[in-house]
Design an enzyme around this catalytic site. Structure first.
Site, PDB file in Angstrom:
ATOM      1  N   SER A 148      55.722  40.399  53.256  1.00 14.92           N
ATOM      2  CA  SER A 148      56.009  41.728  53.788  1.00 14.92           C
ATOM      3  C   SER A 148      55.117  42.833  53.237  1.00 14.92           C
ATOM      4  O   SER A 148      55.035  43.894  53.826  1.00 14.92           O
ATOM      5  CB  SER A 148      57.476  42.074  53.531  1.00 14.92           C
ATOM      6  OG  SER A 148      57.711  42.111  52.143  1.00 14.92           O
ATOM      7  N   HIS A 195      60.105  38.439  58.713  1.00 12.63           N
ATOM      8  CA  HIS A 195      59.099  39.337  59.307  1.00 12.63           C
ATOM      9  C   HIS A 195      58.225  38.616  60.334  1.00 12.63           C
ATOM     10  O   HIS A 195      57.274  39.204  60.841  1.00 12.63           O
ATOM     11  CB  HIS A 195      58.192  39.930  58.223  1.00 12.63           C
ATOM     12  CG  HIS A 195      58.839  41.008  57.421  1.00 12.63           C
ATOM     13  ND1 HIS A 195      58.969  42.307  57.883  1.00 12.63           N
ATOM     14  CD2 HIS A 195      59.405  40.989  56.194  1.00 12.63           C
ATOM     15  CE1 HIS A 195      59.571  43.036  56.962  1.00 12.63           C
ATOM     16  NE2 HIS A 195      59.850  42.267  55.924  1.00 12.63           N
ATOM     17  N   LYS A 253      65.889  42.505  61.899  1.00 13.51           N
ATOM     18  CA  LYS A 253      64.515  43.002  62.086  1.00 13.51           C
ATOM     19  C   LYS A 253      64.167  42.947  63.575  1.00 13.51           C
ATOM     20  O   LYS A 253      64.753  43.703  64.346  1.00 13.51           O
ATOM     21  CB  LYS A 253      63.566  42.235  61.166  1.00 13.51           C
ATOM     22  CG  LYS A 253      63.819  42.610  59.691  1.00 13.51           C
ATOM     23  CD  LYS A 253      62.851  42.024  58.702  1.00 13.51           C
ATOM     24  CE  LYS A 253      63.110  42.607  57.319  1.00 13.51           C
ATOM     25  NZ  LYS A 253      63.519  41.632  56.314  1.00 13.51           N
TER      26      LYS A 253
HETATM   27  C1  LIG Z   1      64.458  41.447  55.167  1.00 12.98           C
HETATM   28  C2  LIG Z   1      64.292  40.125  54.540  1.00 12.98           C
HETATM   29  C3  LIG Z   1      65.398  39.398  54.077  1.00 12.98           C
HETATM   30  C4  LIG Z   1      66.784  39.959  54.096  1.00 12.98           C
HETATM   31  O1  LIG Z   1      67.282  40.008  55.396  1.00 12.98           O
HETATM   32  P1  LIG Z   1      68.686  40.772  55.664  1.00 12.98           P
HETATM   33  O2  LIG Z   1      69.201  40.147  56.898  1.00 12.98           O
HETATM   34  O3  LIG Z   1      68.348  42.212  55.779  1.00 12.98           O
HETATM   35  O4  LIG Z   1      69.533  40.495  54.473  1.00 12.98           O
HETATM   36  C5  LIG Z   1      65.183  38.124  53.585  1.00 12.98           C
HETATM   37  N1  LIG Z   1      63.935  37.595  53.510  1.00 12.98           N
HETATM   38  C6  LIG Z   1      62.847  38.286  53.913  1.00 12.98           C
HETATM   39  C7  LIG Z   1      61.498  37.661  53.817  1.00 12.98           C
HETATM   40  C8  LIG Z   1      62.989  39.568  54.424  1.00 12.98           C
HETATM   41  O5  LIG Z   1      61.911  40.250  54.809  1.00 12.98           O
END
Ligand SMILES: *Cc1c(COP(=O)(O)O)cnc(C)c1O
Length: 414
Positions: free
Chosen positions: A201, A229, A260
């Protein structure tokens, strides 16, 4: 007989106050340290739905370039409508975990749609991907086994690994020689699991999953990827990193989020081999001991997969937007990290400069955030831009013009 409580003359709130004093002082000192280091995170407040154009509570309208709203589904009319419908047909809350009375037809349907999308056997829903990652290792692996983890993996993977007794190995980001070393060192263990983010990310680079698959086969290891992502973004039709490398069916465990690209509300999932999902339903603690997702969220999730399975227009627009933005900003002289996703890391290196740059961009109507230590390594400060299918060409051009203006003013570009 009197117990201790009856002997005490203090009111309970007074007891609490006396005991709170020491840690209160300690916490105040911690907060001061964070502030003095320039690392205190202030939250900007938004007074509109999530979208390309948002309104701040100051009344200022700005273009949003830092949401995980990759496909523009956070406020998509079809998704909002499906959420309303979920509320109407199945109510507000489940008041139960899944195995007691928290499983509706909608939950089963969404799990089916997720595994169809990723071409896997089955899927299991969680309250968030943080929980999916927190609950995936401990039920599957013991001290006889090994987890081999990329150094830049998400915090939730790191925490999940901590909850598991397996031996831990770590390789530098995407470094396949180091991964091979870890695999060699762990050959005496019963099972080996390689775990990696699909898209990292902070830089926007993708994990070299083709090579990981080859190494996994050579050294007899399982593979887990976190698609957060990546799903909806990466791959020819946006189906994630397994589509990008053509390795569908070779990854044993995929975790992902509904927070996301897939609507942006809440919810996570693990999808993959049948027996793995079956065991998680029996043993995964965040699944067994935490509430079931609400029907509005679940029905909206189904609508997201309806949209994505019937058309690739949103993904096509995202890809076109991301490549246009990256090419143009590079031509203007900015130093950007090599990215294969919708994340563009614009390198400024200095933490104060990154904060200053973001503040001046906000004055120009562009909402982005500066990232600096400890989120990225020291002297690697940057502004992370996230492109969305919700952006129109004029939005991208306005952002680029603002970057150029501020970049010149702050001597970042000529
Ligand atoms: C955003 C993210 C998470 C967490 O996801 P949520 O559903 O918001 O808890 C886990 N792993 C990665 C790589 C992320 O970017």
């Amino acid at each position: 007989m009197l117990n201790n409580f009856e002997l005490l003359p203090l009111h309970p709130t007074q007891i609490l106050k006396t005991m709170y004093g020491k840690i209160k002082k300690h916490l105040q000192n911690e907060l001061t340290t964070i502030k003095e280091a320039g690392l205190f995170k202030n939250e900007r407040v938004i007074a509109s739905p999530q979208s390309a154009v948002i309104k701040l509570n100051s009344g200022q309208e700005v273009l949003n370039f830092c949401a995980n709203n990759y496909l523009g589904l956070s406020s998509h009319p079809k998704v909002v409508e499906a959420a309303h419908k979920g509320l109407d047909i199945r109510g507000f809350g489940m008041s139960s975990v899944r195995f007691i009375c928290g499983t509706q037809d909608l939950h089963k349907e969404l799990e089916r749609r997720i595994s169809q999308y990723f071409k896997t056997d089955d899927a299991i829903l969680y309250a968030a991907c943080f929980d999916a990652n927190g609950g995936v290792f401990e039920p599957l692996l013991s001290e006889d086994d090994a987890i081999i983890s990329d150094a830049l993996n998400h915090a939730s993977i790191i925490d999940g690994v901590r909850l598991c007794k397996a031996q831990r190995y770590r390789y530098s980001n995407a470094n396949m020689e180091e991964l091979e070393d870890c695999l060699l060192q762990s050959q005496t263990q019963r099972f080996r699991l390689i775990v990696t983010d699909a898209v990292f990310s902070m830089d926007g680079n993708v994990a070299p999953l083709d090579k990981i698959c080859q190494l996994a086969e050579k050294y007899d290891a399982l593979i887990m990827v976190d698609e957060c992502h990546s799903a909806g973004v990466v791959g020819k039709t946006g189906k994630g990193i397994t589509e990008l490398f053509g390795v569908e069916g070779q990854v044993d465990i995929i975790t992902g989020t509904l927070g996301k690209a897939f609507g942006g509300a809440i919810g996570g999932f693990t999808t993959g081999r049948k027996e793995i999902i079956d065991i998680l339903r029996q043993r995964s603690r965040p699944y067994l001991f935490s509430n079931s997702l609400p029907p509005a969220v679940v029905n909206a999730g189904i609508a997201v997969f309806d949209l994505l399975e019937t058309s690739t227009v949103l993904h096509d627009k995202l890809v076109a937007n991301a490549s246009y933005f990256m090419e143009t900003i590079k031509k203007e002289g900015f130093d950007i990290k090599k990215s294969q996703s919708a994340i563009v890391a614009i390198m400024l290196y200095d933490a104060m400069l990154a904060q200053n740059f973001a503040a001046q961009l906000l004055d120009e109507g562009i909402y982005v955030i500066g990232f600096y230590f400890p989120v990225v390594p020291k002297d690697q400060a940057r502004i992370r831009v996230q492109i969305s299918a919700a952006h129109e060409k004029e939005h991208l051009n306005k952002a680029i013009a603002a970057f150029v203006k501020v970049g010149k003013a702050l001597n970042v570009i000529k």
